[in-house]
Design a protein around this motif. Structure first.
Motif, PDB file in Angstrom:
ATOM      1  N   ARG A 124      12.457  14.924   3.549  1.00 27.16           N
ATOM      2  CA  ARG A 124      11.393  14.165   4.164  1.00 27.16           C
ATOM      3  C   ARG A 124      10.251  13.947   3.169  1.00 27.16           C
ATOM      4  O   ARG A 124       9.990  14.785   2.308  1.00 27.16           O
ATOM      5  N   GLN A 125       9.585  12.814   3.314  1.00 24.98           N
ATOM      6  CA  GLN A 125       8.452  12.484   2.447  1.00 24.98           C
ATOM      7  C   GLN A 125       7.236  12.152   3.309  1.00 24.98           C
ATOM      8  O   GLN A 125       7.336  11.409   4.279  1.00 24.98           O
ATOM      9  N   ARG A 126       6.108  12.735   2.974  1.00 24.19           N
ATOM     10  CA  ARG A 126       4.869  12.499   3.714  1.00 24.19           C
ATOM     11  C   ARG A 126       4.064  11.404   3.019  1.00 24.19           C
ATOM     12  O   ARG A 126       3.830  11.469   1.821  1.00 24.19           O
ATOM     13  N   GLN A 127       3.685  10.390   3.788  1.00 21.92           N
ATOM     14  CA  GLN A 127       2.815   9.340   3.273  1.00 21.92           C
ATOM     15  C   GLN A 127       1.730   9.036   4.305  1.00 21.92           C
ATOM     16  O   GLN A 127       1.934   9.193   5.511  1.00 21.92           O
ATOM     17  N   ALA A 128       0.588   8.572   3.805  1.00 24.62           N
ATOM     18  CA  ALA A 128      -0.541   8.212   4.666  1.00 24.62           C
ATOM     19  C   ALA A 128      -0.437   6.723   4.996  1.00 24.62           C
ATOM     20  O   ALA A 128      -0.942   5.884   4.256  1.00 24.62           O
ATOM     21  N   LEU A 129       0.227   6.395   6.085  1.00 23.71           N
ATOM     22  CA  LEU A 129       0.424   4.996   6.451  1.00 23.71           C
ATOM     23  C   LEU A 129      -0.799   4.430   7.171  1.00 23.71           C
ATOM     24  O   LEU A 129      -1.340   5.053   8.081  1.00 23.71           O
ATOM     25  N   LYS A 147      11.292   7.680  10.126  1.00 29.33           N
ATOM     26  CA  LYS A 147      11.140   8.961   9.434  1.00 29.33           C
ATOM     27  C   LYS A 147      11.259   8.715   7.929  1.00 29.33           C
ATOM     28  O   LYS A 147      12.294   8.239   7.454  1.00 29.33           O
ATOM     29  N   LEU A 148      10.211   9.039   7.202  1.00 26.34           N
ATOM     30  CA  LEU A 148      10.168   8.749   5.771  1.00 26.34           C
ATOM     31  C   LEU A 148      10.961   9.795   4.997  1.00 26.34           C
ATOM     32  O   LEU A 148      10.822  11.003   5.224  1.00 26.34           O
ATOM     33  N   ILE A 149      11.802   9.308   4.063  1.00 25.00           N
ATOM     34  CA  ILE A 149      12.643  10.203   3.263  1.00 25.00           C
ATOM     35  C   ILE A 149      12.544   9.794   1.796  1.00 25.00           C
ATOM     36  O   ILE A 149      11.906   8.803   1.447  1.00 25.00           O
ATOM     37  N   GLU A 150      13.198  10.548   0.929  1.00 28.27           N
ATOM     38  CA  GLU A 150      13.252  10.197  -0.491  1.00 28.27           C
ATOM     39  C   GLU A 150      14.610  10.533  -1.064  1.00 28.27           C
ATOM     40  O   GLU A 150      15.358  11.334  -0.502  1.00 28.27           O
ATOM     41  N   ASN A 151      14.923   9.890  -2.189  1.00 29.15           N
ATOM     42  CA  ASN A 151      16.185  10.106  -2.900  1.00 29.15           C
ATOM     43  C   ASN A 151      17.405   9.824  -2.040  1.00 29.15           C
ATOM     44  O   ASN A 151      18.479  10.382  -2.264  1.00 29.15           O
ATOM     45  N   GLY A 152      17.244   8.947  -1.044  1.00 30.40           N
ATOM     46  CA  GLY A 152      18.383   8.579  -0.214  1.00 30.40           C
ATOM     47  C   GLY A 152      18.925   9.697   0.637  1.00 30.40           C
ATOM     48  O   GLY A 152      20.019   9.588   1.199  1.00 30.40           O
ATOM     49  N   SER A 153      18.176  10.779   0.766  1.00 31.97           N
ATOM     50  CA  SER A 153      18.655  11.952   1.501  1.00 31.97           C
ATOM     51  C   SER A 153      17.916  12.108   2.820  1.00 31.97           C
ATOM     52  O   SER A 153      16.696  12.312   2.822  1.00 31.97           O
ATOM     53  N   PRO A 154      18.628  12.051   3.958  1.00 28.49           N
ATOM     54  CA  PRO A 154      17.978  12.265   5.253  1.00 28.49           C
ATOM     55  C   PRO A 154      17.328  13.628   5.378  1.00 28.49           C
ATOM     56  O   PRO A 154      16.444  13.825   6.221  1.00 28.49           O
ATOM     57  N   ALA A 194       0.836  -1.198   0.000  1.00 29.10           N
ATOM     58  CA  ALA A 194       0.000   0.000   0.000  1.00 29.10           C
ATOM     59  C   ALA A 194       0.870   1.247   0.000  1.00 29.10           C
ATOM     60  O   ALA A 194       0.553   2.251  -0.628  1.00 29.10           O
ATOM     61  N   ASN A 195       1.982   1.177   0.735  1.00 37.71           N
ATOM     62  CA  ASN A 195       2.974   2.252   0.779  1.00 37.71           C
ATOM     63  C   ASN A 195       4.348   1.622   0.747  1.00 37.71           C
ATOM     64  O   ASN A 195       4.545   0.497   1.210  1.00 37.71           O
ATOM     65  N   ALA A 196       5.303   2.350   0.223  1.00 38.90           N
ATOM     66  CA  ALA A 196       6.671   1.850   0.186  1.00 38.90           C
ATOM     67  C   ALA A 196       7.616   3.027   0.009  1.00 38.90           C
ATOM     68  O   ALA A 196       7.220   4.103  -0.442  1.00 38.90           O
ATOM     69  N   GLY A 197       8.875   2.802   0.384  1.00 40.56           N
ATOM     70  CA  GLY A 197       9.859   3.859   0.206  1.00 40.56           C
ATOM     71  C   GLY A 197      11.037   3.686   1.133  1.00 40.56           C
ATOM     72  O   GLY A 197      11.311   2.591   1.649  1.00 40.56           O
ATOM     73  N   GLU A 198      11.734   4.802   1.355  1.00 37.01           N
ATOM     74  CA  GLU A 198      12.910   4.814   2.217  1.00 37.01           C
ATOM     75  C   GLU A 198      12.562   5.505   3.533  1.00 37.01           C
ATOM     76  O   GLU A 198      11.673   6.355   3.591  1.00 37.01           O
ATOM     77  N   ALA A 199      13.308   5.137   4.567  1.00 38.06           N
ATOM     78  CA  ALA A 199      13.069   5.754   5.875  1.00 38.06           C
ATOM     79  C   ALA A 199      14.342   5.711   6.702  1.00 38.06           C
ATOM     80  O   ALA A 199      15.235   4.883   6.473  1.00 38.06           O
ATOM     81  N   LEU A 200      14.413   6.610   7.665  1.00 38.03           N
ATOM     82  CA  LEU A 200      15.455   6.577   8.682  1.00 38.03           C
ATOM     83  C   LEU A 200      14.912   5.796   9.869  1.00 38.03           C
ATOM     84  O   LEU A 200      13.793   6.038  10.322  1.00 38.03           O
ATOM     85  N   LEU A 201      15.696   4.863  10.392  1.00 37.86           N
ATOM     86  CA  LEU A 201      15.239   3.981  11.461  1.00 37.86           C
ATOM     87  C   LEU A 201      16.234   3.992  12.614  1.00 37.86           C
ATOM     88  O   LEU A 201      17.446   3.995  12.408  1.00 37.86           O
ATOM     89  N   MET A 260      -3.877   6.610   7.966  1.00 37.80           N
ATOM     90  CA  MET A 260      -3.810   7.810   8.786  1.00 37.80           C
ATOM     91  C   MET A 260      -3.388   9.013   7.951  1.00 37.80           C
ATOM     92  O   MET A 260      -2.980   8.885   6.803  1.00 37.80           O
ATOM     93  N   THR A 261      -3.507  10.199   8.534  1.00 35.92           N
ATOM     94  CA  THR A 261      -3.165  11.432   7.834  1.00 35.92           C
ATOM     95  C   THR A 261      -1.702  11.400   7.388  1.00 35.92           C
ATOM     96  O   THR A 261      -0.837  10.949   8.152  1.00 35.92           O
ATOM     97  N   PRO A 262      -1.395  11.861   6.175  1.00 32.39           N
ATOM     98  CA  PRO A 262      -0.005  11.835   5.713  1.00 32.39           C
ATOM     99  C   PRO A 262       0.939  12.539   6.674  1.00 32.39           C
ATOM    100  O   PRO A 262       0.620  13.584   7.247  1.00 32.39           O
ATOM    101  N   GLY A 263       2.107  11.954   6.839  1.00 32.25           N
ATOM    102  CA  GLY A 263       3.141  12.532   7.679  1.00 32.25           C
ATOM    103  C   GLY A 263       4.460  11.860   7.376  1.00 32.25           C
ATOM    104  O   GLY A 263       4.506  10.791   6.749  1.00 32.25           O
ATOM    105  N   SER A 264       5.550  12.467   7.812  1.00 30.80           N
ATOM    106  CA  SER A 264       6.871  11.881   7.572  1.00 30.80           C
ATOM    107  C   SER A 264       7.454  11.236   8.826  1.00 30.80           C
ATOM    108  O   SER A 264       8.388  10.439   8.729  1.00 30.80           O
ATOM    109  N   GLU A 265       6.916  11.565  10.004  1.00 33.20           N
ATOM    110  CA  GLU A 265       7.479  11.048  11.252  1.00 33.20           C
ATOM    111  C   GLU A 265       6.475  10.117  11.940  1.00 33.20           C
ATOM    112  O   GLU A 265       5.339  10.499  12.211  1.00 33.20           O
TER     113      GLU A 265
END
Length: 510
Positions: free
Chosen positions: A165-170, A155-162, A130-137, A173-178
């Motif tokens: 930040r990228q907002r997604q609705a996991l 914390k959701l990110i994109e392009n390999g860059s901390p 449903a959702n996928a991507g990169e994140a800081l863990l 729930m309401t989209p957010g990056s953290e």
């Protein structure tokens, strides 16, 4: 006569409607007016689903719960305490000396994540994402860093860059990056945070949303987790007015917690006068991309001003002045929720406040893992007031107006979402909804019920407080809450003793 009787019936009907509406809107006056999404009510249980058409229920993980899958690529997840680390951390702590880092010295590592959330259907680790991507863990928490079943910051990110930040609705729930992946470990019921956030969401203007899920990291099953919105600025979370970039004046979010955890520490009045004991305010918003030294100085001064007014001698003489700078209704609600659930950390640890440029300081509930007599090192009975000793309630309860607001709202909430029936329904409903996932979780973490492995990191002290099966843990939670509610019903009026003029007579002389 017929016409007269008809008129009487019409008037009686209109009166009844007015009374019903007045009750309805009076109830909404202490709530957001929006019904909280409750996963255990909205999503089908195992019994309500047809047999799995993919594996027939024989798969390694075939679950009606959402799955969060994380791939680290073999990296060490940072944040666990190194063996020599003491739990009694205070003051300036060298993070790199006390907590594990990544192979290249990172405090967070970049991972791949995906969510499996087919509705209504069974989920597997290889289901469509449903959702996928990169994140800081990383591992997060205080005492929970020592738990066998850890909690994580995601914390959701994109392009390999901390920094991006990228907002997604996991999980809907309401989209957010953290996000927070809370792993109920010390709470053997798995229910405390879900229960308390669900109730708080029906009461306060904002309370973090959450969803049960099952977590898999690098192919290894980790059990039941609760995905929780991190306290952060954003639509659907804390809505704040954007500050002018050319001025230090800003909206803000601060966290009160142990001083060693303060990333952007604020040397506020409560800290340097030791009103907060070993806790300290830390700036969360503005974040590192927009914060400036001038804004840090402004927030510290603004927050200090509020603390200073609360603890001034003048406050005892004009204790109704707090309404000029605090959202009084929200503070009363926050107090009731934390006092009722016995969240003894509220006000000193894991405590969040925000203030909009155009608003007043407002609290946000957070972390009820220790609630309902689940504090790791001490037992808390179901009688007595706990939170009243914590800042700022040790001062707010000096106000007769605030005390009356607390009593009024408590009485109203006990007829609704804080009633015995409502609380027991959430506990039973959530337990039934989790179903077979409970057995999977407890098989994964069977050592947590094995008293031959007792230790002070993963068990309550003393050992007699630990229950050796799941149902006993749930019954303890229910019993404590029912008895707590009865005690508070009988003693809520006694809060007035804390604001009686005789209590402050010697402080107001001269």
């Amino acid at each position: 006569m017929t016409a007269m009787r008809r008129s009487i019936f019409i008037m009686a009907g209109m009166t009844a409607c007015v009374l019903l509406l007045s009750v309805f809107f009076q109830d909404l006056g202490d709530r957001t007016g929006v019904l909280r999404y409750q996963q255990h009510r909205e999503q089908p249980s195992e019994d309500e689903l047809e047999p799995c058409a993919v594996c027939g229920g024989a798969g390694e993980l075939c679950t009606h719960l959402p799955i969060i899958r994380i791939e680290t690529g073999g990296q060490t997840i940072p944040g666990r305490p190194i063996p020599k680390t003491s739990k009694d951390l205070a003051g300036s702590v060298a993070y790199d000396e006390w907590f594990q880092l990544g192979e290249h010295g990172e405090r967070e590592v970049i991972v791949q994540f995906s969510t499996k959330d087919q509705k209504p259907a069974w989920n597997h680790t290889d289901s469509p994402s449903a959702n996928a991507g990169e994140a800081l863990l990383r591992f997060r928490g205080n005492s929970s860093r020592w738990f066998l079943k850890g909690s994580y910051s995601l914390k959701l990110i994109e392009n390999g860059s901390p920094e991006q930040r990228q907002r997604q609705a996991l999980l809907g729930m309401t989209p957010g990056s953290e996000w927070i992946l809370h792993g109920p470990c010390l709470d053997r019921t798995l229910l405390r945070n879900y229960l308390c956030y669900t109730v708080a969401g029906q009461v306060m203007g904002y309370a973090p949303n959450c969803r049960f899920c099952e977590l898999v990291i690098d192919g290894e099953y980790q059990g039941i987790y609760l995905l929780v919105e991190a306290v952060a600025k954003g639509d659907g979370r804390i809505v704040l007015t954007e500050p002018d970039g050319n001025t230090p004046v800003t909206s803000w979010i601060v966290r009160i917690d142990r001083d060693y955890k303060a990333n952007v520490p604020l040397n506020s009045f409560g800290y340097y006068t030791f009103r907060l004991d070993n806790a300290q305010a830390s700036l969360l918003y503005p974040g590192k991309n927009t914060v400036t030294p001038e804004k840090i100085k402004y927030v510290a001064a603004d927050f200090s001003s509020i603390e200073r007014q609360l603890y001034s001698a003048e406050f005892l003489q004009n204790s109704d002045q707090y309404a000029q700078f605090l959202d009084t209704r929200a503070f009363a609600q926050y107090y009731i929720l934390n006092e009722f659930f016995g969240n003894v950390d509220a006000g000193r640890y894991s405590t969040y406040y925000y203030k909009d440029l155009r608003g007043k300081m407002t609290p946000v509930v957070w972390d009820f893992n220790n609630a309902c007599d689940n504090y790791i090192s001490y037992a808390y009975a179901d009688d007595g007031f706990f939170v009243i000793r914590m800042s700022p309630f040790d001062r707010l309860m000096c106000s007769a107006d605030f005390t009356e607001e607390v009593i009024r709202q408590y009485r109203a909430l006990r007829k609704g979402c804080l009633s015995d029936a409502s609380i027991i329904e959430i506990i039973d409903g959530a337990r039934d909804y989790l179903g077979g996932a409970i057995d999977r979780n407890n098989a994964r973490w069977s050592s947590l019920y094995d008293m031959t492995q007792y230790n002070t990191d993963n068990f309550l002290y003393p050992a007699s407080r630990n229950y050796q099966n799941y149902e006993e843990s749930v019954e303890q939670l229910k019993t404590w809450l029912l008895e707590r509610g009865q005690w508070m019903d009988e003693h809520i009026e006694s809060l007035r003793q804390y604001c009686h003029p005789s209590r402050f007579a010697n402080q107001m002389l001269g």
